[in-house]
Design an enzyme around this catalytic site. Sequence first.
Site, PDB file in Angstrom:
ATOM      1  N   THR A 121      13.820   2.773  -6.432  1.00  0.00           N
ATOM      2  CA  THR A 121      13.965   4.216  -6.246  1.00  0.00           C
ATOM      3  C   THR A 121      15.419   4.594  -6.484  1.00  0.00           C
ATOM      4  O   THR A 121      16.306   4.199  -5.724  1.00  0.00           O
ATOM      5  CB  THR A 121      13.531   4.618  -4.827  1.00  0.00           C
ATOM      6  OG1 THR A 121      12.176   4.212  -4.627  1.00  0.00           O
ATOM      7  CG2 THR A 121      13.636   6.125  -4.644  1.00  0.00           C
ATOM      8  N   GLU A 154       7.690   3.102  -7.893  1.00  0.00           N
ATOM      9  CA  GLU A 154       6.561   2.514  -7.168  1.00  0.00           C
ATOM     10  C   GLU A 154       6.085   3.482  -6.086  1.00  0.00           C
ATOM     11  O   GLU A 154       6.856   4.251  -5.517  1.00  0.00           O
ATOM     12  CB  GLU A 154       6.948   1.168  -6.565  1.00  0.00           C
ATOM     13  CG  GLU A 154       8.188   1.167  -5.676  1.00  0.00           C
ATOM     14  CD  GLU A 154       7.901   1.565  -4.239  1.00  0.00           C
ATOM     15  OE1 GLU A 154       6.711   1.550  -3.839  1.00  0.00           O
ATOM     16  OE2 GLU A 154       8.851   1.914  -3.529  1.00  0.00           O
ATOM     17  N   ASN A 214       8.033  11.380  -1.547  1.00  0.00           N
ATOM     18  CA  ASN A 214       8.316  10.860  -0.210  1.00  0.00           C
ATOM     19  C   ASN A 214       8.833  11.943   0.723  1.00  0.00           C
ATOM     20  O   ASN A 214       8.496  11.966   1.917  1.00  0.00           O
ATOM     21  CB  ASN A 214       9.323   9.709  -0.298  1.00  0.00           C
ATOM     22  CG  ASN A 214       8.660   8.393  -0.671  1.00  0.00           C
ATOM     23  OD1 ASN A 214       7.443   8.296  -0.742  1.00  0.00           O
ATOM     24  ND2 ASN A 214       9.457   7.378  -0.929  1.00  0.00           N
ATOM     25  N   CYS A 266      11.494   3.550   3.227  1.00  0.00           N
ATOM     26  CA  CYS A 266      11.433   4.587   2.183  1.00  0.00           C
ATOM     27  C   CYS A 266      11.758   5.984   2.692  1.00  0.00           C
ATOM     28  O   CYS A 266      12.750   6.580   2.284  1.00  0.00           O
ATOM     29  CB  CYS A 266      10.052   4.585   1.526  1.00  0.00           C
ATOM     30  SG  CYS A 266       9.702   3.101   0.575  1.00  0.00           S
ATOM     31  N   ARG A 334      12.461  -1.711   9.930  1.00  0.00           N
ATOM     32  CA  ARG A 334      13.552  -0.833   9.509  1.00  0.00           C
ATOM     33  C   ARG A 334      13.275   0.597   9.938  1.00  0.00           C
ATOM     34  O   ARG A 334      12.226   1.157   9.641  1.00  0.00           O
ATOM     35  CB  ARG A 334      13.753  -0.924   7.991  1.00  0.00           C
ATOM     36  CG  ARG A 334      14.446  -2.186   7.542  1.00  0.00           C
ATOM     37  CD  ARG A 334      14.508  -2.308   6.038  1.00  0.00           C
ATOM     38  NE  ARG A 334      13.200  -2.601   5.456  1.00  0.00           N
ATOM     39  CZ  ARG A 334      12.988  -2.819   4.155  1.00  0.00           C
ATOM     40  NH1 ARG A 334      14.004  -2.751   3.309  1.00  0.00           N
ATOM     41  NH2 ARG A 334      11.780  -3.088   3.719  1.00  0.00           N
TER      42      ARG A 334
END
Length: 444
Positions: A121, A154, A214, A266, A334
Amino acid sequence: MNITVIGAGYVGLVTGACFAELGNHVTCVDVNKQKVAHLIKGIMPIYEPGLETMVTSNLAEGRLHFVTSLDEITEESDVIFIAVGTPSDQDGAADMQYVLKAAKNIGAHIKNYCVIVDKSTVPVGVADQVKQIIQDGLKKRKIKAKIDVVSNPEFLREGAAIEDFMHPDRIIIGLTSNKAKSIMLELYNPILRNPEKIYFMNVKDAEMTKYVANAMLATKISFMNEMAGLCDRMGVDVENVRLGIGSDSRIGNSFIYPGCGYGGSCFPKDVKALIKMAEINGVDPLVLRAVEERNYHQKHVLPQKIFSKFGMDLSDIKIAVWGLSFKPGTDDMREASSLVLLEKLIEHKATVYAYDPVAMPVAQRILPPEWFKSKKINLVEHQYAALKDANALVLVTEWKPFCYPDMNAMKTLMRQPVIFDGRNQYDPKKMKDEQFEYYGIGRG
């Protein structure tokens, strides 16, 4: 095809394994020697359902290889994927050092035409930088090979990555060359059951699409979490509201589940990076900032509910925690909501007993050692072991084994029948009937 994947992290490993499964010859390159040594033996660095089986079978079939340097690849690559990390920099911008270093290495090694694919990304315009760096490397070596740089972001969900790769909702490909288009079509042809699911566009459009996708999903989550807070104050059950609005086809049911905040690798970093891109280009990202701020506050909702019940001094309070990963189906912690919860509980002197089906080795590795030495946090081997003499249970991650627990066993084990449900897994009426004191997110 001969495919090289630079980076054997989450995206690179799944991408490499899946392309090998489709019959390609794939070599994954990663500078982490220990990781590569483990992968050669079939030992996974991450938990992802089905991945270990796919990697080991393709290793055995000779279609998948792992090396630490491009120098070790003897055959020319038709396609090279860049799938390295792009973590947040100190100012929130995506850190491109690993992507650009990969580009430099490619420019120092390739000899003939190939397609370079940005799978990482990356902010808008990075593909142009990658192309220039590779061309500079070729020029320095006096190699006249041409290249095409393609953006192919992705859209893999952790916990369902193989399914998403093999049965994608869509494939986004940004390019400028018919030759590259032909190669990418050939590459994805085995999984293109519906040709309408592949979208070709220019490179910058593809780079932007990933971030906007996202950020849109994060926005839906933060909006519903804000509404949940309002519902809590007004005696409204947000779950009924969710069902009501989800029945509207313009809204849909996806990503409108209230909870204790989003996390993972993400959404948090991509929202930050998009905010930075907006600021650099003179756009005030009012909505994006609000999304990020709401998520920050949402991760503190569970601790606040616990403080409201037990007070700020938790010295004599034992808290059971179910779930540590940021979502079910992965061991990734994370930006997980559990990290904020644990920090606040230990800061206020609670004793914590936690269980997660797969993330406890990660927790052992990333949580402060002094927490374990002082016995303020204890990782247990079974979900019910966490409940012994607990004053309350906090559900953080909605793993399937937590959905229908044994209520009688819980009441027998717990000191107090109190549940803080961070994912609204349980029915408040049923909890009341079972004589549990129940606190959900926006349940009124």
